[in-house]
Design a protein around this motif. Structure first.
Motif, short mmCIF file in Angstrom:
data_model
loop_
_atom_site.label_atom_id
_atom_site.label_comp_id
_atom_site.label_asym_id
_atom_site.label_seq_id
_atom_site.Cartn_x
_atom_site.Cartn_y
_atom_site.Cartn_z
N ALA A 162 34.68 39.28 14.81
CA ALA A 162 35.51 38.13 14.81
C ALA A 162 35.50 37.70 16.70
O ALA A 162 34.78 38.59 17.18
N VAL A 163 36.12 37.13 16.16
CA VAL A 163 36.78 36.36 17.36
C VAL A 163 38.36 36.34 18.43
O VAL A 163 39.09 35.89 17.75
N GLY A 164 38.21 37.47 19.44
CA GLY A 164 40.21 37.14 20.09
C GLY A 164 40.30 36.27 20.77
O GLY A 164 39.12 36.30 21.56
N LEU A 165 41.37 35.89 20.92
CA LEU A 165 41.33 35.09 22.81
C LEU A 165 41.56 36.38 23.64
O LEU A 165 42.23 36.85 23.83
N ALA A 166 41.22 36.06 24.93
CA ALA A 166 41.39 36.97 26.03
C ALA A 166 42.32 36.55 26.49
O ALA A 166 42.80 35.55 26.69
N PRO A 167 43.25 37.60 27.00
CA PRO A 167 44.44 37.86 27.74
C PRO A 167 44.50 36.96 29.49
O PRO A 167 45.94 37.08 29.75
N GLU A 168 43.45 37.13 29.60
CA GLU A 168 43.48 36.36 31.18
C GLU A 168 42.14 35.49 31.37
O GLU A 168 41.11 36.04 30.80
N PRO A 169 41.92 34.73 32.43
CA PRO A 169 40.31 34.64 32.85
C PRO A 169 39.60 35.55 33.29
O PRO A 169 39.85 36.51 33.90
N PHE A 170 38.68 35.51 32.85
CA PHE A 170 37.20 35.71 33.30
C PHE A 170 36.97 35.00 34.09
O PHE A 170 36.21 33.51 33.85
N PRO A 171 36.80 35.63 35.25
CA PRO A 171 35.57 34.55 36.58
C PRO A 171 34.68 34.61 35.75
O PRO A 171 33.95 35.76 35.31
N PRO A 172 33.54 33.81 36.94
CA PRO A 172 31.84 33.91 36.23
C PRO A 172 30.99 34.83 37.01
O PRO A 172 31.42 35.24 38.11
N GLY A 173 30.17 35.61 36.36
CA GLY A 173 29.50 36.62 36.74
C GLY A 173 28.51 36.02 38.01
O GLY A 173 28.55 35.42 38.12
N VAL A 174 27.54 37.66 38.23
CA VAL A 174 26.75 36.95 39.26
C VAL A 174 25.58 36.65 38.37
O VAL A 174 24.88 37.15 38.21
N ASP A 175 25.03 35.41 39.42
CA ASP A 175 23.88 35.12 38.61
C ASP A 175 22.75 35.06 40.11
O ASP A 175 22.21 34.30 39.97
N THR A 176 23.44 34.30 40.83
CA THR A 176 23.64 33.95 42.38
C THR A 176 23.22 33.89 43.36
O THR A 176 24.79 34.74 43.64
N ALA A 177 22.69 33.92 44.67
CA ALA A 177 23.80 34.42 46.04
C ALA A 177 24.85 34.12 46.04
O ALA A 177 25.52 34.29 47.34
N GLU A 178 25.08 32.53 45.55
CA GLU A 178 26.52 32.00 45.93
C GLU A 178 26.76 32.92 45.41
O GLU A 178 28.24 33.17 45.74
N ASP A 179 26.87 32.73 43.88
CA ASP A 179 27.72 34.05 42.90
C ASP A 179 27.60 35.66 44.03
O ASP A 179 29.57 35.27 43.61
N ARG A 180 26.72 36.18 44.62
CA ARG A 180 27.43 37.46 44.55
C ARG A 180 28.98 36.92 46.05
O ARG A 180 30.32 37.80 46.44
N ALA A 181 28.47 36.32 47.47
CA ALA A 181 29.50 35.57 47.86
C ALA A 181 30.46 35.04 47.36
O ALA A 181 31.56 35.70 48.08
N ARG A 182 30.47 34.73 46.54
CA ARG A 182 32.03 34.04 45.77
C ARG A 182 32.50 35.24 45.17
O ARG A 182 33.76 35.34 45.46
N VAL A 183 31.89 35.79 45.08
CA VAL A 183 32.82 37.31 44.00
C VAL A 183 33.35 38.30 45.94
O VAL A 183 34.44 38.47 45.37
N GLU A 184 31.99 38.36 47.08
CA GLU A 184 32.89 38.92 47.67
C GLU A 184 34.02 38.52 49.00
O GLU A 184 35.19 39.35 48.68
N ARG A 185 34.08 36.98 48.12
CA ARG A 185 35.50 36.81 48.95
C ARG A 185 36.76 36.48 48.07
O ARG A 185 37.70 37.13 48.20
N LEU A 186 36.40 36.73 47.09
CA LEU A 186 37.57 36.99 45.70
C LEU A 186 37.88 38.32 46.07
O LEU A 186 39.25 38.77 46.11
#
Length: 259
Positions: free
Chosen positions: A229-253
């Protein structure tokens, strides 16, 4: 937040080893290990129980005092669902328990989305559920790292692919830099819910040709004839953490200073 009319648990697979980010679950974000941020998201969603399934005691120790349960699992699991199947067996969850699989590298997963995937499963008879969101651009549609899906009129998944899906023949014959209106382009969000009995059965199924070709584990369920079953997300899911740059982005957010 109103309680849901059913109970669900959240299980978070957290493997210590990572090709790009060794020890990823323990990477500090704002001074707090990433796995703790993920667990807090699960707790905020109203889960009756939150469990981190891990292969490393250091991850377990990082969760001391959080109210989150830790299940030590094997180190040789090929996927997160395999790890969670061992967790479900360890903890003896009844077959009808709703289990949400929240990835351990999703420290910004919205509580509403965690609840939505559990509700999608609870509302129907499919043994597995996931979420999707409308695609934002043609660039996403043609990006193989962005998984697309199509679903039937009843909301069940027909197929998942890394390829552009669906393919509006006439519109794309003219141009491919814009998404034509009226076509249900959907991006898959990698959060799942299963009944515990199906989770154990799913992990025991043999890998399938389409799963291996697309490197998409959910295709195993479809190829073996199981509905998703596929539901629609009620709000955006920000990208996860795969790289050091992703970690820095999440920290800023999380600090409220995202650029």
């Amino acid at each position: 937040m109103d309680p849901l009319p059913f109970r669900f648990v959240v299980a978070i697979p957290a493997r210590y080893g990572s090709t790009r980010l060794p020890g990823k679950p323990l990477l500090p974000i704002g001074g707090v290990p990433m796995v703790v941020h993920v667990a807090r998201r699960a707790l905020a969603a109203g889960a009756s129980e939150v469990v981190v399934a891990t292969d490393d005691e250091r991850i377990g120790r990082a969760l001391d005092g959080t109210g989150v349960r830790v299940a030590l699992t094997g180190a040789d699991h090929a996927s997160g669902s395999d790890r969670l199947a061992e967790c479900a067996a360890q903890l003896g969850w009844p077959d009808d328990t709703i289990v949400v699989n929240l990835q351990g590298d999703e420290p910004l997963a919205p509580a509403s989305g965690i609840r939505a995937v559990a509700a999608t499963l609870a509302a129907g008879s499919a043994p597995m559920a996931t979420l999707a969101t409308p695609l934002a651009s043609a660039a996403e549609l043609f990006d193989p790292n962005c998984v697309k899906l199509v679903r039937a009129a009843d909301g069940r998944a027909l197929y998942f692919s890394r390829a552009p899906l669906p393919w509006p023949r006439d519109a794309f014959a003219a141009r491919r830099d814009l998404l034509p209106a009226g076509v249900p382009f959907l991006r898959h969000i990698g959060i799942y819910a299963y009944r515990a009995g199906f989770l154990r059965a799913f992990a025991a199924l043999p890998r399938t040709p389409l799963e291996e070709a697309e490197s998409l584990e959910q295709l195993r369920a479809l190829e073996h004839g199981h509905a998703i079953a596929v539901g629609l997300a009620p709000e955006p899911f920000p990208p996860g953490v795969d790289t050091a740059e992703d970690r820095a982005r999440v920290e800023r957010l999380l600090a409220g200073t995202a650029a």
